[in-house]
Design a protein around this motif. Structure first.
Motif: not given
Length: 190
Positions: A88-94
């Motif tokens: 979830a945070p990778i999706g948010l930040l990538l």
């Protein structure tokens, strides 16, 4: 719709849904994505109720780090465990990370132009409007709103006017609100 009904109607997102949902949130905002995160989690996907969102965001604001990233970790962990807490945070930040790299190169080339400066001021004004709208929606989801108003006012007075250190105000607010919540629960049981 009550919290119980909403929880029964919630679909358990898989890793792909978490990544894509938070990617859409990350790519939606410039300077802040909290209003978009709330819309996705509460209104669109219905992964959380409005009350759950407020509660979880309060926890995420108390923890160190960016609030929305903390929220992404929390939601990912809730639905898919450790893998979800990573995805979830990778999706948010990538996506934003890649865009910021491109914008940094563009700003280095054209950032001093008056048109670029005017565009950035307009974007900042739109961000302020989105933040105000999200705060209004969060406030409308609070039960017993009048009861929480003194805590808000005391926080503003303590930090903005009296210039007390934020950790002290947070700990004092935590102790005071915990005591009041304990008292209210005791009153409700009677």
């Amino acid at each position: 719709m009550s919290t119980a009904e909403l929880s029964q109607n919630q679909q358990r997102p898989d890793l792909r849904a978490l990544f894509l949902g938070f990617s859409a949130v990350g790519l939606s905002g410039f300077g802040g994505v909290l209003p978009f995160a709330r819309r996705m989690l509460v209104e669109d996907k219905r992964w959380m109720s409005a009350e759950e969102f407020n509660t979880q965001l309060g926890l995420c604001q108390f923890l160190p780090g960016p609030n929305v990233v903390n929220l992404a970790v929390l939601v990912g962990k809730r639905y898919q465990g450790l893998a979800g807490a990573l995805v979830a945070p990778i999706g948010l930040l990538l996506g934003p990370f890649l865009i910021v790299l491109l914008l940094a190169m563009a700003y280095d080339t054209w950032g001093s132009l008056p048109l670029a400066q005017a565009m950035l001021r307009g974007i900042a004004a739109a961000g302020c409007g989105l933040l105000f709208a999200m705060a209004w929606r969060m406030g409308s989801a609070l039960k017993d709103k009048w009861f929480f108003l003194p805590f808000t006012l005391l926080t503003v007075v303590g930090i903005a006017w009296l210039r007390w250190p934020m950790p002290a105000v947070m700990l004092g607010g935590l102790a005071a609100s915990g005591a009041v919540a304990y008292w209210r629960l005791a009153q409700a049981k009677k």
